[in-house]
Design a protein around this motif. Sequence first.
Motif, PDB file in Angstrom:
ATOM      1  N   ARG A  33       0.938  -1.126  -0.042  1.00 23.12           N
ATOM      2  CA  ARG A  33       0.016  -0.095  -0.115  1.00 23.12           C
ATOM      3  C   ARG A  33       0.823   1.345   0.083  1.00 23.12           C
ATOM      4  NH1 ARG A  33      -5.181  -0.219   3.785  1.00 23.12           N
ATOM      5  NH2 ARG A  33      -5.385  -1.824   2.336  1.00 23.12           N
ATOM      6  N   ILE A  34       1.914   1.219   0.721  1.00 23.17           N
ATOM      7  CA  ILE A  34       3.006   2.543   0.811  1.00 23.17           C
ATOM      8  C   ILE A  34       3.513   2.236  -0.390  1.00 23.17           C
ATOM      9  CG2 ILE A  34       4.800   3.233   1.873  1.00 23.17           C
ATOM     10  CD1 ILE A  34       3.922   1.973   4.412  1.00 23.17           C
ATOM     11  N   LEU A  35       3.899   1.353  -0.972  1.00 23.24           N
ATOM     12  CA  LEU A  35       4.714   1.228  -1.984  1.00 23.24           C
ATOM     13  C   LEU A  35       3.991   1.774  -3.652  1.00 23.24           C
ATOM     14  CD1 LEU A  35       7.267   0.582  -3.970  1.00 23.24           C
ATOM     15  CD2 LEU A  35       6.283  -1.899  -4.298  1.00 23.24           C
ATOM     16  N   LEU A  36       2.742   1.422  -3.691  1.00 23.02           N
ATOM     17  CA  LEU A  36       1.723   2.128  -4.726  1.00 23.02           C
ATOM     18  C   LEU A  36       1.591   3.422  -4.553  1.00 23.02           C
ATOM     19  CD1 LEU A  36      -0.518  -1.130  -5.179  1.00 23.02           C
ATOM     20  CD2 LEU A  36       1.454  -0.512  -6.690  1.00 23.02           C
ATOM     21  N   THR A  37       1.217   3.860  -3.593  1.00 22.27           N
ATOM     22  CA  THR A  37       0.827   5.224  -2.996  1.00 22.27           C
ATOM     23  C   THR A  37       2.094   6.085  -3.535  1.00 22.27           C
ATOM     24  OG1 THR A  37      -0.673   4.743  -1.290  1.00 22.27           O
ATOM     25  CG2 THR A  37       0.139   6.827  -1.283  1.00 22.27           C
TER      26      THR A  37
ATOM     27  N   ARG B 166       5.143  10.038  -6.758  1.00 18.94           N
ATOM     28  CA  ARG B 166       6.660  10.212  -6.898  1.00 18.94           C
ATOM     29  C   ARG B 166       7.386  10.510  -5.588  1.00 18.94           C
ATOM     30  NH1 ARG B 166       7.033   9.922 -12.304  1.00 18.94           N
ATOM     31  NH2 ARG B 166       5.123  10.604 -13.549  1.00 18.94           N
ATOM     32  N   ASP B 167       7.040   9.686  -4.717  1.00 23.99           N
ATOM     33  CA  ASP B 167       7.822   9.831  -3.431  1.00 23.99           C
ATOM     34  C   ASP B 167       8.965   8.897  -3.444  1.00 23.99           C
ATOM     35  OD1 ASP B 167       8.624  10.405  -0.872  1.00 23.99           O
ATOM     36  OD2 ASP B 167       6.431   9.913  -0.087  1.00 23.99           O
ATOM     37  N   TYR B 168      10.222   9.481  -4.099  1.00 23.82           N
ATOM     38  CA  TYR B 168      11.082   8.546  -4.502  1.00 23.82           C
ATOM     39  C   TYR B 168      12.105   7.901  -3.206  1.00 23.82           C
ATOM     40  CZ  TYR B 168      10.678  10.202  -9.258  1.00 23.82           C
ATOM     41  OH  TYR B 168       9.929  10.698 -10.389  1.00 23.82           O
ATOM     42  N   PRO B 169      12.147   8.590  -2.364  1.00 28.26           N
ATOM     43  CA  PRO B 169      12.882   7.933  -1.177  1.00 28.26           C
ATOM     44  C   PRO B 169      12.066   6.590  -0.436  1.00 28.26           C
ATOM     45  CG  PRO B 169      12.787  10.309  -0.681  1.00 28.26           C
ATOM     46  CD  PRO B 169      11.913   9.821  -1.814  1.00 28.26           C
ATOM     47  N   VAL B 170      10.745   6.558  -0.511  1.00 25.08           N
ATOM     48  CA  VAL B 170       9.801   5.563  -0.189  1.00 25.08           C
ATOM     49  C   VAL B 170      10.063   4.538  -0.861  1.00 25.08           C
ATOM     50  CG1 VAL B 170       7.710   4.595   0.542  1.00 25.08           C
ATOM     51  CG2 VAL B 170       8.454   7.184   1.053  1.00 25.08           C
ATOM     52  N   VAL B 171       9.979   4.768  -2.352  1.00 22.98           N
ATOM     53  CA  VAL B 171       9.917   3.764  -3.386  1.00 22.98           C
ATOM     54  C   VAL B 171      11.109   2.924  -3.550  1.00 22.98           C
ATOM     55  CG1 VAL B 171       9.823   3.148  -5.766  1.00 22.98           C
ATOM     56  CG2 VAL B 171       8.294   4.945  -4.752  1.00 22.98           C
ATOM     57  N   GLU B 172      12.410   3.762  -3.525  1.00 24.98           N
ATOM     58  CA  GLU B 172      13.670   3.449  -3.584  1.00 24.98           C
ATOM     59  C   GLU B 172      14.021   2.497  -2.155  1.00 24.98           C
ATOM     60  OE1 GLU B 172      15.409   7.134  -6.065  1.00 24.98           O
ATOM     61  OE2 GLU B 172      15.871   7.006  -3.784  1.00 24.98           O
ATOM     62  N   ALA B 173      13.639   2.946  -1.304  1.00 27.97           N
ATOM     63  CA  ALA B 173      13.950   2.159   0.144  1.00 27.97           C
ATOM     64  C   ALA B 173      13.109   0.822  -0.071  1.00 27.97           C
ATOM     65  CB  ALA B 173      13.593   2.813   1.455  1.00 27.97           C
ATOM     66  N   ILE B 174      12.185   0.816  -0.338  1.00 28.37           N
ATOM     67  CA  ILE B 174      11.346  -0.289  -0.295  1.00 28.37           C
ATOM     68  C   ILE B 174      11.988  -1.413  -1.706  1.00 28.37           C
ATOM     69  CG2 ILE B 174       9.130  -1.576  -1.021  1.00 28.37           C
ATOM     70  CD1 ILE B 174       7.729   0.829   0.302  1.00 28.37           C
ATOM     71  N   ILE B 175      12.057  -0.974  -2.650  1.00 27.82           N
ATOM     72  CA  ILE B 175      12.654  -1.691  -3.590  1.00 27.82           C
ATOM     73  C   ILE B 175      13.889  -2.229  -3.288  1.00 27.82           C
ATOM     74  CG2 ILE B 175      13.445  -1.905  -6.013  1.00 27.82           C
ATOM     75  CD1 ILE B 175      11.056  -0.229  -6.718  1.00 27.82           C
ATOM     76  N   MET B 176      14.900  -1.526  -3.000  1.00 28.31           N
ATOM     77  CA  MET B 176      16.333  -1.775  -2.276  1.00 28.31           C
ATOM     78  C   MET B 176      16.256  -2.869  -1.119  1.00 28.31           C
ATOM     79  SD  MET B 176      19.307  -1.456  -3.454  1.00 28.31           S
ATOM     80  CE  MET B 176      20.732  -1.753  -2.860  1.00 28.31           C
TER      81      MET B 176
END
Length: 315
Positions: free
Chosen positions: A267-271, A276-286
């Motif tokens: 849910r956090i990732l898709l939102t 375009r909240d890149y720090p969140v997306v990058e942290a989750i994927i990494m």
Amino acid sequence: MKYIIKKFGMMVATLLVVSICVFLAFNIIPGDPALKMLGTEASPELVEQVRTEMGLNDPVLIRYARWFLNFIRGDFGTSYNYKVPVASMAASKIPITLTMGIMAFLMTVLVSIPLGIVTAKHENGILDRTITVINQIIMAIPPFFSGILITFIFGMILRFFTPGGFVNYTADFGKFVRYLIFPAIAIALPKVAMTVKMLRGSLIDESLKDYARTAYSRGNNTNGVLYRHILKNAIIPVITFLGMALADMIAGSIVIEQVFSIPGISRILLTSISNRDYPVVEAIIMGIATIVIVVNFLVDVIYRIVDPRIGLEDE
């Protein structure tokens, strides 16, 4: 020892390459996080000021080095939209996703290994053919569609659980685990089918080798040869597959969370992707990539422990 050091070095190098790919991917795709945060009515001066405050105007190498060094120290950055540390956002969600992935893994191991042994022992029998057909069907169905079928059959028709009635582990751990059983089944099903097929083939191949024939010639019965000689050799490639499957299940949990309306990391990732909240997306994927890479390293180590002959050329 050289084998383990070599694998560790490969793990670090892979982690570095993946981090570069993850960081660059979100700096190449169109879109300005500052403009997204301020809105299209914001003045160019204000957008530029916010970009500077966010560090977006720094050279890409400096931004990558800062991000990667912070990541390995456990600092995953601050959300552009919520202005809170990414770690605090994900802290309550990660246990949900990890629990579901681990439950799926345990189901895979507990179901697939006995079934693989049974099908190999009854090769070409009715049971073997039946399980093989079922395996083929299961492998052809994507996990998310399995999740939809499970929700419809076991949730809406049989009423074994209430679709959407998720209970957080902080409220009632027992109900939390019970609700995750069905999503975990959806994740585990294709892995069970693949593991059964792999173990069956590996057992049959090993049973045709000279050491197995020698064991039979010494008067050992089928079970004795199977469990004392064949299984320990046949299980080696299966261990590798299961290690990769564990990482894949944790990653695959993100998709299943959407099917079962589970408020996990997805849910956090898709939102964050849409915002375009890149720090969140990058942290989750990494974070997911790190789990996959570390698990694969541990599998290589276990592989060597099970069969000390592996990697002797590196010694």
